[in-house]
Every structure is written in C-alpha cells, then in structure tokens.
Design a protein around this motif. Structure first.
Motif, short mmCIF file in Angstrom:
data_model
loop_
_atom_site.label_atom_id
_atom_site.label_comp_id
_atom_site.label_asym_id
_atom_site.label_seq_id
_atom_site.Cartn_x
_atom_site.Cartn_y
_atom_site.Cartn_z
N MET A 1 54.63 32.86 39.46
CA MET A 1 53.46 32.89 38.83
C MET A 1 53.30 31.53 37.72
SD MET A 1 52.51 36.78 38.73
CE MET A 1 54.18 37.13 37.85
N VAL A 2 51.46 31.31 37.29
CA VAL A 2 51.52 30.06 36.14
C VAL A 2 50.29 30.17 35.96
CG1 VAL A 2 50.84 27.25 35.98
CG2 VAL A 2 53.49 28.10 37.63
N ASN A 3 49.95 30.48 35.01
CA ASN A 3 49.14 31.44 34.00
C ASN A 3 47.82 29.91 33.88
OD1 ASN A 3 49.54 33.73 33.70
ND2 ASN A 3 50.99 33.26 31.71
N LEU A 4 46.60 30.45 33.45
CA LEU A 4 45.50 29.44 33.38
C LEU A 4 46.29 28.91 31.84
CD1 LEU A 4 42.68 32.22 33.45
CD2 LEU A 4 42.74 30.28 34.52
N GLU A 5 45.39 27.70 32.23
CA GLU A 5 46.18 26.63 30.59
C GLU A 5 45.67 27.15 29.64
OE1 GLU A 5 42.64 23.16 31.35
OE2 GLU A 5 44.46 22.60 32.65
N ASN A 6 44.10 27.72 29.59
CA ASN A 6 43.58 28.81 28.66
C ASN A 6 42.54 29.71 28.15
OD1 ASN A 6 40.40 27.87 28.80
ND2 ASN A 6 41.89 25.59 28.13
N TYR A 7 42.17 30.44 27.61
CA TYR A 7 41.21 31.23 28.03
C TYR A 7 39.74 31.06 27.65
CZ TYR A 7 46.14 33.62 27.91
OH TYR A 7 47.10 33.91 28.40
N SER A 8 39.74 30.34 27.73
CA SER A 8 37.90 30.12 27.66
C SER A 8 36.85 30.36 28.50
CB SER A 8 37.54 28.21 27.76
OG SER A 8 37.97 27.99 28.03
N ASN A 9 37.81 30.46 29.76
CA ASN A 9 37.03 31.36 30.59
C ASN A 9 36.80 32.77 30.48
OD1 ASN A 9 36.11 32.00 33.88
ND2 ASN A 9 34.91 30.00 33.70
N LEU A 10 36.33 33.75 30.53
CA LEU A 10 36.37 35.29 31.00
C LEU A 10 36.70 35.61 32.22
CD1 LEU A 10 35.78 37.71 28.76
CD2 LEU A 10 33.47 37.86 29.83
N TYR A 11 35.66 34.71 33.16
CA TYR A 11 35.78 36.19 34.31
C TYR A 11 37.81 35.70 34.45
CZ TYR A 11 30.67 36.11 33.81
OH TYR A 11 29.49 36.10 32.90
N ALA A 12 37.75 34.36 34.69
CA ALA A 12 38.83 34.14 35.08
C ALA A 12 40.65 34.88 34.69
CB ALA A 12 39.20 32.35 34.44
N ASN A 13 39.47 35.21 33.07
CA ASN A 13 40.97 35.87 32.25
C ASN A 13 40.67 37.05 32.35
OD1 ASN A 13 40.61 33.49 30.26
ND2 ASN A 13 39.11 34.54 29.37
N LEU A 14 40.31 38.29 33.35
CA LEU A 14 40.04 39.46 33.42
C LEU A 14 40.98 39.31 35.34
CD1 LEU A 14 36.33 40.28 32.69
CD2 LEU A 14 38.32 41.11 31.62
N ALA A 15 40.55 38.42 35.60
CA ALA A 15 40.91 38.21 37.21
C ALA A 15 42.50 37.99 37.38
CB ALA A 15 40.74 37.07 38.36
N GLN A 16 42.74 37.61 36.02
CA GLN A 16 44.15 36.74 36.03
C GLN A 16 45.26 38.38 35.67
OE1 GLN A 16 46.54 33.08 34.54
NE2 GLN A 16 46.18 34.37 33.01
N ALA A 17 44.36 39.10 34.03
CA ALA A 17 45.11 40.01 33.74
C ALA A 17 45.24 41.45 34.89
CB ALA A 17 44.11 40.11 32.49
N SER A 18 44.45 41.48 35.44
CA SER A 18 44.69 42.44 36.63
C SER A 18 45.98 42.24 37.44
CB SER A 18 43.58 42.34 37.35
OG SER A 18 43.47 41.55 38.27
N TYR A 19 46.70 41.35 37.56
CA TYR A 19 47.93 41.12 37.84
C TYR A 19 49.29 41.56 37.18
CZ TYR A 19 46.05 38.74 41.78
OH TYR A 19 45.41 38.75 42.39
N ASP A 20 50.11 42.03 37.58
CA ASP A 20 51.11 42.68 36.76
C ASP A 20 52.19 41.29 36.70
OD1 ASP A 20 51.17 45.46 36.79
OD2 ASP A 20 52.39 45.91 38.47
#
Length: 526
Positions: A1-20
């Motif tokens: 798993m590789v995370n987003l490069e930054n947290y400036s897109n809210l919806y992508a943040n939320l979708a990613q944070a839903s995963y363990d």
C-alpha cells in the motif's frame, strides 16, 4: 500500500482513511491512544482528524474534520449446538459460540460493510454545513469468512450479475438515517458521498435507492477507481434511475479512474451503455498495472498513483497531451469484456466460480489475460516517451556534427514518424468510441419516446401517435450522413498522417543525400 502524496484533496483523504493500515485511518484501537483520550472521544461521540490543507470541491478549507462514532455497534454472537455424551449415558445438546461479529448502523462485519460518517463540526448543529458518508472498499482477500463477503457476495455479484449488492443495501439504510438526523439537527448541512473500489459500487447503488426527498441533501458523489454501475442501476426502480439522472444533470457525480487499472475500466466503453456521471481520467505517476502492488508508487489501483495539484484538485489526463491514456483505457475495458464473456460462456449456467473471478481480477495466474493487459500498458508507455525522446535528441544534435549529426537527425525523423502513426491510431480509436456512445444515447432517447407513446395509444389513433413521435425517431435525431462524414474525415486524417510518415521515412533513409532545399520539397503535402 502506498499513500497519497499529500492531503489537499479532501475526498481522496476520506476514501483512503477508510482502509486499515493507512497512515491516517478512521479505525483505531486502545493501543494507539491512551484510555483517557478514548474515553473522552467516546463521551463526546466524535474523534477529530487533521488533513493538512484539505479542500473540498467548492474550495472550502476542511483541514480538520470530525469522525462521528457509531454508538449502535454491538457484538452479535452466532450460536451452534453440539451433542455431548452424558456421564450416565445418552447425550445432551449444548450451545456454543460458533461465530461473533460487530454489527451496527455503519458496521456489519459479517456482511463486510464498513462506513464512516464525518462532519465539519464536532457535533451536528445549526453550524454544520458539510457532512461526508465514506464507504470502505474491499479488504485484502483471505480465507476469512468476513473477507470473503467482500469478494463473493459483493464484488462477484456486481461483476457477473450487475446485482444490487448486500453492502449497498446496508449503506442505503445508513445514508437515509443520517440525512434524517441532519434534517432536525443540522438543517443547513448537505452530505457528500465518497469511496474507493468496492466502495464506489456500494455508494452509487445506495444513493440511487434513497427516497426522492433525500437526494436534495446530496452535495457531491466523488468516487475513486471503481467500475461503471449503469447496468446495475438500469435494473433498479424507476425512482432509482431518476435519482441518478437528477444528480448527473446537476453535475454532482464524479468518477476518477485510472486507465491502466482493471477495476476502474470494468464496464466502461461498453456498446449501448452510457457511463454514469463525469468520468475523469487520472494522470498516474507511472505505468503500473493493477498487479504491481510492490512498486514504490503502488499499483494502478492504489492511492499512491494520484498526483495532486496545489489547489487540491487531482491531475487529470487530457486528449491533447495524453491521447495514449484514453486509447489504453478503451483497450483495457475491451480486454476485460473479452475475458469476462469467455468465462461466462465456459461456465455452466452463465455463472462464475469464486476462483475464476479472483484469477481474472487479482491474480497473475490468468496468463493470457495478464500478457495482453501488460502489452497494452507497455504500448502506452512507449507512446508517452516521445516528447522526452525528442527533447533529448534535439540536445544531442545541437552538440554534434558531421556523420554523427546526420545519424541523430535520422533518428529524430524516425521518432516523429512513429508518433505520427500513433496519433492517427489513437485519434481514430477515441473518436469512433465517442461517436458510438453518442449514437447509443440517441437510440436510448428514441426508444424512451416510442415506449412513452405506447401509453397514450388508447386515447389517440395510430396515425395521430405516429405523427406526434415521428420527429423524434432515430433517423431525425441522429444524422447518419454526418456521422459517416465524420468517420471519413477521421480516416482521411489518419491516412494523411500515414502519407506524412512515408515521406518522412524517405528523408530519414536518405538524409545524407538531400540538402535543405530537397528536404523542404519532400515535406510539402499536396
């Protein structure tokens, strides 16, 4: 798993944070925070999360959001019975806990369902403006019965049957309850819906089946790397179809897809099927496939491939610069259809076994599919390298002379030749695909009008009905002559690029024999 490069897109943040297993995640335990923190959060019923510089689609700053805890979660125990021998002979039946799982409004471990409700204020109130319903995608596949529910009862059912999947029904109930709560506690608030992969199928089906009055509260549906769900929606109620149509007309549904990802490309570019919402093709970091999970940027299905602009928007491909991406997407979606259709035909009663679905969508064991898939991505990579190659050749030519310079110039011309051919092929493929989609839409409109006219035939004569609907037949709505002309023009464009390539080949093969004047004459296309 590789995370987003930054947290400036809210919806992508939320979708990613839903995963363990993510750096910032909504699932937490006592081992991560001390008991005092946890007790405080439980007492207040929310947990703050910080996403630096996060913005929503309206440009609102949402760096801090609040996860609303689900107090309805309980542990459900499934009991089994076993016969135990008695000391004095005979048997007695004793109960035991066969299985246990958590179940609540936003969680159902047995069904594999995990959702999260997030707000822009600590509690729902008159001050609340934005809320978010987030659905987790598939957990990593394993032999666990809980994980198999993601893959068998949901992914497989959607992929092979376009079914209204169990998790979507649970999400629908949860969304409706949250919107009902908002009506009294946060009347000024709206709700956005987001999810990734399986989470997109769950989200769009759940939204479609909301009561009509709930749709007005939906602010945005932002879905990441999931298949198109139009065929499943078309099997639902008339109201479900109207709900999606209304959101589409308001521009509220966005699908972000990676052309190199087989999950994103499932059900796309299908004859007679109009894809849902605004389909936005991501500009990925690399040319990884869905199977390249160990790469430093992650697979084409992971968040690590996202590139994010300073304003929080995601970098998208465009036809002028990235035609190879759209062409690859068409090829990948057609490849998926080819193998799915083959498997359905080969399998008794048109069904797929769980093993076959996994082989097709996850595993490198399905060798023929994997080889063809890899070839498509490799061709796209070659097509993308043209600009870089040309720039490098220009630099070398400027520093060279004599025979070396002529050799490099010949190489430059050959590079341009190949690019010209690629452009012609990409343009033709993309245009034909788009024109077919437009024709399919016209067919659907004409059929809808014809079907509607059938309902008034009891009140008007046959000729009156025919006179009424004749202007809206396909022959009047669709200009087949213009369509044919458009196709011919595209073909001529492709052929002209081919002629250009042939003339360039003459130059490349005889560069040392032509002076500047002769070369210029060859470039003139009559």
């Amino acid at each position: 798993m590789v995370n987003l490069e930054n947290y400036s897109n809210l919806y992508a943040n939320l979708a990613q944070a839903s995963y363990d297993g993510r750096k910032i995640r909504f699932s937490f335990s006592l081992t991560e925070w001390d008991r005092e923190q946890i007790n405080n959060y439980r007492q207040n019923n929310f947990v703050p999360f910080n996403f630096p510089n996060a913005k929503d689609v309206h440009g609102n700053d949402l760096s801090t959001v609040y996860l609303q805890l689900d107090n309805s979660v309980k542990t459900v125990k499934e009991l089994g019975n076993i016969r135990v021998p008695k000391v004095n002979g005979g048997y007695e039946v004793q109960s035991y806990v066969k299985n246990s799982y958590k179940q609540g409004l936003l969680t159902d471990e047995k069904a594999g369902f995990n959702a999260y409700y997030v707000t822009d204020t600590p509690k729902l109130s008159i001050e609340t403006k934005h809320t978010y319903f987030v659905t987790r995608g598939s957990d990593g596949i394993s032999s666990s019965n809980l994980n198999l529910n993601d893959w068998w009862h949901n992914n497989q059912a959607f992929t092979t049957k376009n079914a209204y999947i169990p998790q979507a029904k649970l999400a629908n109930q949860a969304m409706h309850q949250k919107i009902t709560e908002m009506a009294t506690e946060a009347p000024n608030a709206t709700m956005a819906v987001t999810g990734h992969s399986l989470g997109t199928m769950v989200s769009i089906q759940a939204v479609a089946n909301l009561p009509e009055k709930d749709i007005a509260k939906i602010d945005k549906v932002v879905l990441f790397q999931g298949p198109d769900a139009r065929e499943s929606i078309n099997k639902m109620s008339e109201q479900a179809q109207k709900n999606i149509q209304m959101l589409e007309e308001q521009g509220k549904i966005d699908y972000y897809v990676n052309a190199f990802d087989i999950v994103s490309m499932l059900n796309r570019n299908k004859p007679g099927v109009d894809e849902i919402g605004n389909v936005r093709y991501l500009l990925p970091k690399s040319f990884n496939t869905t199977f390249d999970m160990e790469d430093k940027d992650g697979s084409s299905h992971d968040f690590g491939q996202f590139q994010i602009n300073p304003d929080g928007t995601l970098k998208e491909a465009n036809l002028n610069e990235h035609g190879y991406i759209f062409a690859a997407g068409i090829k990948v979606s057609q490849l998926i259809d080819k193998y799915l259709n083959r498997l359905v035909k080969e399998t008794p009663e048109g069904g797929l076994s769980f093993t076959e679905v996994i082989k097709l969508l996850l595993s490198g064991e399905y060798k023929d599919f994997e080889k063809e898939y890899a070839k498509i991505i490799a061709e796209a990579k070659v097509a993308s390298e043209w600009n870089e190659t040309v720039n490098e050749l220009h630099k070398k030519i400027s520093k060279s002379s004599g025979s070396k310079k002529i050799t490099l110039q010949s190489e430059l011309v050959q590079t341009i030749i190949q690019k010209a051919k690629n452009i012609g092929e990409e343009y033709e493929m993309i245009f034909k695909n788009a024109q077919k989609e437009f024709e399919d839409e016209i067919n659907a409109i004409a059929k809808e009008i014809l079907d509607g006219a059938g309902m008034i035939r009891n009140y008007l004569t046959y000729w009156e009905v025919q006179d009424m609907i004749s202007p809206y037949g396909k022959n009047n709505l669709w200009d087949s002559g213009q369509a044919s002309l458009n196709t011919d023009q595209v073909k001529q464009y492709k052929e002209k690029l081919g002629e250009f390539s042939n003339k360039m080949s003459v130059v490349a093969n005889n560069l040392s024999e032509y002076d500047r004047h002769a070369g210029n004459n060859l470039f003139k296309i009559k």
